[in-house]
Design a protein around this motif. Structure first.
Motif, PDB file in Angstrom:
ATOM      1  N   VAL A  14       2.923  -0.077   0.768  1.00 59.04           N
ATOM      2  CA  VAL A  14       2.426  -1.378   1.482  1.00 59.04           C
ATOM      3  C   VAL A  14       3.412  -1.988   2.263  1.00 59.04           C
ATOM      4  CG1 VAL A  14       1.007  -3.560   1.628  1.00 59.04           C
ATOM      5  CG2 VAL A  14       0.410  -1.392   0.173  1.00 59.04           C
ATOM      6  N   ASP A  58       0.226   1.651   3.940  1.00 55.20           N
ATOM      7  CA  ASP A  58      -0.659   1.034   4.625  1.00 55.20           C
ATOM      8  C   ASP A  58      -0.103  -0.230   5.227  1.00 55.20           C
ATOM      9  OD1 ASP A  58      -3.293   1.470   4.473  1.00 55.20           O
ATOM     10  OD2 ASP A  58      -3.841  -0.541   3.916  1.00 55.20           O
ATOM     11  N   GLY A 117       0.110  -9.451  -3.607  1.00 54.23           N
ATOM     12  CA  GLY A 117      -1.157  -8.767  -4.077  1.00 54.23           C
ATOM     13  C   GLY A 117      -0.716  -7.318  -4.159  1.00 54.23           C
ATOM     14  N   ALA A 177       2.161  -1.326  -5.941  1.00 59.97           N
ATOM     15  CA  ALA A 177       2.545  -0.638  -4.776  1.00 59.97           C
ATOM     16  C   ALA A 177       4.168  -1.278  -4.568  1.00 59.97           C
ATOM     17  CB  ALA A 177       1.806  -0.976  -3.743  1.00 59.97           C
ATOM     18  N   VAL A 212      -3.859  -6.525  -2.577  1.00 63.80           N
ATOM     19  CA  VAL A 212      -4.427  -5.959  -3.809  1.00 63.80           C
ATOM     20  C   VAL A 212      -5.169  -4.708  -3.274  1.00 63.80           C
ATOM     21  CG1 VAL A 212      -5.953  -6.054  -5.719  1.00 63.80           C
ATOM     22  CG2 VAL A 212      -4.409  -7.829  -5.231  1.00 63.80           C
ATOM     23  N   ALA A 221      -5.334  -3.004  -0.334  1.00 59.88           N
ATOM     24  CA  ALA A 221      -4.302  -2.012   0.290  1.00 59.88           C
ATOM     25  C   ALA A 221      -3.513  -1.416  -0.685  1.00 59.88           C
ATOM     26  CB  ALA A 221      -3.636  -2.727   1.232  1.00 59.88           C
ATOM     27  N   GLY A 222      -3.152  -2.053  -1.773  1.00 61.46           N
ATOM     28  CA  GLY A 222      -2.330  -1.484  -2.992  1.00 61.46           C
ATOM     29  C   GLY A 222      -2.973  -0.386  -3.603  1.00 61.46           C
ATOM     30  N   LEU A 223      -4.243  -0.924  -4.143  1.00 57.09           N
ATOM     31  CA  LEU A 223      -5.047  -0.082  -4.861  1.00 57.09           C
ATOM     32  C   LEU A 223      -5.479   1.213  -3.886  1.00 57.09           C
ATOM     33  CD1 LEU A 223      -7.387  -2.667  -6.478  1.00 57.09           C
ATOM     34  CD2 LEU A 223      -5.703  -1.210  -7.879  1.00 57.09           C
ATOM     35  N   LYS A 224      -5.789   0.995  -2.713  1.00 54.47           N
ATOM     36  CA  LYS A 224      -6.185   2.145  -2.148  1.00 54.47           C
ATOM     37  C   LYS A 224      -5.154   3.202  -1.812  1.00 54.47           C
ATOM     38  CE  LYS A 224      -6.697   1.316   2.427  1.00 54.47           C
ATOM     39  NZ  LYS A 224      -6.843   0.429   3.557  1.00 54.47           N
ATOM     40  N   VAL A 225      -3.892   2.707  -1.391  1.00 54.16           N
ATOM     41  CA  VAL A 225      -2.900   3.841  -1.245  1.00 54.16           C
ATOM     42  C   VAL A 225      -2.391   4.286  -2.598  1.00 54.16           C
ATOM     43  CG1 VAL A 225      -0.372   3.698  -0.531  1.00 54.16           C
ATOM     44  CG2 VAL A 225      -2.069   2.191   0.508  1.00 54.16           C
ATOM     45  N   LEU A 226      -2.508   3.543  -3.758  1.00 50.70           N
ATOM     46  CA  LEU A 226      -2.035   4.350  -4.961  1.00 50.70           C
ATOM     47  C   LEU A 226      -2.912   5.180  -5.355  1.00 50.70           C
ATOM     48  CD1 LEU A 226      -0.499   1.338  -6.772  1.00 50.70           C
ATOM     49  CD2 LEU A 226       0.829   3.028  -5.629  1.00 50.70           C
ATOM     50  N   ARG A 249      -4.929   7.050  -3.134  1.00 49.72           N
ATOM     51  CA  ARG A 249      -4.856   8.278  -2.346  1.00 49.72           C
ATOM     52  C   ARG A 249      -3.583   8.911  -2.785  1.00 49.72           C
ATOM     53  NH1 ARG A 249      -4.559   5.426   2.958  1.00 49.72           N
ATOM     54  NH2 ARG A 249      -2.179   5.465   2.836  1.00 49.72           N
ATOM     55  N   LYS A 250      -2.432   8.358  -3.511  1.00 52.59           N
ATOM     56  CA  LYS A 250      -1.175   9.127  -3.575  1.00 52.59           C
ATOM     57  C   LYS A 250      -1.405   9.514  -5.016  1.00 52.59           C
ATOM     58  CE  LYS A 250       2.004   6.745  -0.636  1.00 52.59           C
ATOM     59  NZ  LYS A 250       3.051   6.059  -0.503  1.00 52.59           N
ATOM     60  N   ILE A 308      -2.927   6.106  -9.413  1.00 45.92           N
ATOM     61  CA  ILE A 308      -3.562   5.376 -10.320  1.00 45.92           C
ATOM     62  C   ILE A 308      -4.958   6.388 -10.396  1.00 45.92           C
ATOM     63  CG2 ILE A 308      -2.956   2.918  -9.910  1.00 45.92           C
ATOM     64  CD1 ILE A 308      -5.183   2.554  -7.851  1.00 45.92           C
ATOM     65  N   VAL A 352     -12.209   0.689  -7.708  1.00 43.39           N
ATOM     66  CA  VAL A 352     -11.870  -0.711  -8.245  1.00 43.39           C
ATOM     67  C   VAL A 352     -12.178  -1.612  -6.764  1.00 43.39           C
ATOM     68  CG1 VAL A 352     -10.287  -1.958  -9.355  1.00 43.39           C
ATOM     69  CG2 VAL A 352     -10.563   0.289  -9.980  1.00 43.39           C
TER      70      VAL A 352
END
Lengths: 392, 317
Positions: free
Chosen positions: A24, A52, A68, A74, B88, B90-95, B97-98, B101, B106
């Motif tokens: 990110v 992202d 966040g 990330a 949060v 964006a982080g959850l989405k990327v992780l 996707r990769k 997680i 979530v």
């Protein structure tokens, strides 16, 4: 295979970030750092990295979003300058206290007013005590190196602290230089995948950012301070690994022609390269002058400084920020307190130069050294001098 | 009786028995906000990350080393729960996707009080909604800065006496009208916006569930009675919430993809005085000021009704 490429240093910083494959990136435009996020957004838009890119509506939100994202686990990057860094100020000490390894590039720029987009160090100096690891680059190659090292240091399990890389606005951000770029495999060999300690995820529930009463606040601050002090061991270790793998040496304080020097200049950032030219000139004139380039600003390299100044009669500290109404510029105040009571401590003089992008030439450094050399016999009346002020 | 209303009869029994916001926190007696949070968490379920702005709820729930939260919870600062929530999400989405997680949905849910939402946090909120994150934002509006001692906010209603805009010999309290953030969110073209109140728990939980399912930004503005700040007996908190709705001062509606719908309909509105007289913060208002209040409420209610009756869904345009 390492390749040598000429490019603008801001672009190079973005390329170095891309080699680290961040998850990110959140940034908001402000001169002179802007080319870093711009180029990163190009890299994301072309699908060269899977990240992202959050185009936030302010710097406050840029660092908040990084906070966040990092809390979610990330690898996170942002960049800013000047007022932008001040707008992040509220979040700066929170990121470090929460032990989130956000990496940030700061294209150093003067603080308003008068509004000025050019370089000095008043932005980062205002954030000195926020608990971030802070390094200064003196050229483009160091920017590339420090970005890649930065993620490794910040994310190390014994560190887990945010880190900022300072590169002088325009003098570095907008300068085209040939730089060596490691290739992807080399970076992956050097930089392991980020394995966070704790994240906000329902599979392992934690509360992050809780309320600390006076009964635990001292302890929390002590823990943060110890974390930063102890990070030096890892920083040195990572720099050693870097040297082994890439052959370029990094030190907290880099010495240039200091052997037998009576007068030592101490610089921070890009002016170190100009000062080298001045030292060469002075040495040609048989003047025993040398140069110390401070690269590691936080944690401050106390031991290395004490060792580096041994034998010198005068230490002339260059500051690129004013601590208005204080005892010295921020770097010099730090140096003085580090050397206080040291046997054989040199006379310390302080020049504040290059504010708001004012040009600093090799000739300026020669004059400063010549002036400083006399301080041994006759101490200057003023605690510091803002060098080159017209009409005074 | 429609299916949805029929469902509501059984809904209390269908609510999640799990407590995600546990007892033993330090909220005041009769705190509407703590109740609303408990209900919200039940409606959200376990696959949720809560991002909390500084305020009462952060203070009462997270006194280190204790925590009332059984959901992953993150507090950073006052004005940025929406931007931290953006990160949060964006982080959850990327992780995800990769593949770093587990591959499941979530939801990031940012929450804040009225100060953290309508005043100091409105820029971060506006940015997050404009960018279209998969983020639910819930504002728990108790109509003043209660955590710091009942100071006036942009959400404080007309005529209320607060510690920074108090009633005095030449002042009747707040002279400006309450800022309508739900409508500001509608103007952001957010796919789902709703108003809610803890005094209508099923209505509130249904709205949270609906927002939870939206793949994109959503916003719920939940009126949360604060007995301490409103100068109200704690046992009257639920009643005060109901009266805010029954008088038309705080109508409960939703805007689903541009389509307005009143979720709690009133046959006839009660006079605003029924609501105002319960509370010490309005005690000083004279009949003329109450009349002014009433006129404004009538006007706003008419405006809302015209949207409900006239505006089609965006997808029908």
């Amino acid at each position: 295979m390492t390749r040598r490429t000429g490019m603008e240093i801001a672009f190079a910083a973005a390329e170095a970030v891309a080699l680290c494959k961040p998850d990110v990136v959140a940034a908001y435009p402000i001169t002179p750092n802007t080319h870093i996020p711009e180029h990163l957004s190009d890299i994301v838009a072309d699908g060269r990295i899977d990240a992202d890119f959050i185009c936030v509506e302010s710097e406050h939100s840029a660092l908040s979003a990084c906070c966040g994202a990092s809390a979610a686990g990330a690898r996170t990057f942002t960049a800013t300058s000047s007022q932008g860094l001040l707008f992040m100020a509220e979040v700066m000490p929170i990121v470090s206290a929460m032990r989130l390894p956000v990496v940030m590039a700061i294209g150093n720029r003067a603080l308003s007013a008068p509004i000025n987009i050019w370089n000095d160090h008043s932005d980062i100096m205002s954030q000195r005590d926020t608990g971030w690891i802070s390094v200064f680059a003196s050229n483009g190659q160091e920017v590339v190196d420090m970005v890649i090292q930065g993620f490794k240091i910040a994310e190390h399990r014994d560190v887990l602290l945010p880190l900022n890389i300072n590169l002088d606005g325009f003098q570095l951000t907008h300068v085209v230089e040939p730089m060596l770029f490691p290739d992807q495999e080399e970076v992956e060999r050097f930089l392991p995948e980020y394995k966070p300690y704790a994240t906000v995820h329902p599979d392992r529930v934690v509360s992050m950012g809780t309320l600390g009463m006076p009964e635990i606040f001292n302890e929390a601050m002590k823990a943060k301070d110890m974390g930063l002090i102890n990070s030096k061991k890892v920083i040195l270790e990572v720099w050693r690994e870097w040297e082994e793998q890439f052959g370029r040496k990094h030190e907290p304080i880099e010495a240039y022609r200091t052997e037998g020097a009576n007068v030592l200049l101490l610089t921070v950032g890009s002016m170190g390269e100009t000062a080298e030219v001045a030292i060469d000139e002075l040495r040609d004139r048989k003047m025993p002058a040398g140069l110390l380039k401070l690269k590691l600003w936080r944690p401050f390299p106390l031991e290395e400084l004490r060792k580096a100044v041994k034998g010198a009669k005068v230490l002339a500290v260059m500051d690129r920020a004013v601590s208005c109404g204080g005892s010295a510029g921020p770097v010099c105040a730090e140096v003085k307190s580090a050397l206080y009571g040291e046997p054989g401590c040199p006379v310390i003089v302080n020049y504040i130069i290059g504010l708001g992008g004012r040009d600093v030439t090799a000739e300026d450094f020669i004059q400063i050294v010549e002036k400083a050399a006399k301080a041994d016999k006759e101490k200057p009346k003023e605690a510091y001098e803002i060098y080159g002020v017209r009409g005074s | 009786m429609s299916i949805v209303e029929n469902f509501d009869l059984y809904a209390p029994r269908l609510a999640d028995k799990e407590e995600y916001f546990s007892a033993g926190h330090r909220a005041c007696q009769g705190c509407g906000e703590a109740l609303a949070i408990r209900l919200m968490c039940k409606a959200l379920g376990k696959d949720t990350v809560i991002i909390n702005a500084t305020g009462c709820m952060e203070v009462i729930s997270s006194l280190y080393p204790t925590t009332a939260w059984k959901l992953p919870w993150l507090h950073v600062a006052f004005p940025n729960s929406a931007s931290v929530g953006s990160g949060v999400e964006a982080g959850l989405k990327v992780l995800r996707r990769k593949g770093r997680i587990p591959d499941r949905d979530v939801k990031a849910v940012s929450i804040g009080g009225d100060g953290g939402t309508v005043d100091i946090g409105i820029q971060a909120l506006s940015g997050a909604m404009e960018r279209g994150h998969d983020l639910l934002y819930v504002c728990f509006d108790n109509e003043a800065y209660m955590n710091t001692g009942i100071q006036r906010s942009g959400a404080t209603p007309f005529g209320a006496s607060t510690s920074t805009d108090p009633v005095g010999s030449v002042s009747f309290g707040k002279k400006a009208w309450k800022k309508n953030v739900a409508e500001i969110m509608v103007a952001h073209n957010v796919p789902y916006v709703a108003t809610a109140c803890h005094s209508y728990p099923i209505d509130f939980m249904n709205k949270v569930k609906k927002a939870r399912k939206i793949k994109g930004p959503s916003y719920i503005h939940c009126l949360s009675v604060c007995p301490t700040g409103w100068r109200l007996l704690p046992e009257l908190a639920i009643k005060a919430g109901r009266l805010a709705v029954e008088t038309g001062i705080f109508p409960l509606y939703e805007v689903d993809n541009g389509q307005y719908r009143m979720t709690i309909r009133q046959e006839r509105l009660r006079p605003v005085e029924d609501y105002l007289k319960l509370q010490g913060r309005f005690r000083h208002l004279d009949p003329e000021e109450i009349e002014l209040f009433q006129e404004r409420v009538n006007q706003e209610y008419k405006k809302l009704m015209s949207k409900i009756e006239c505006l089609p869904s965006w997808s029908d345009l």
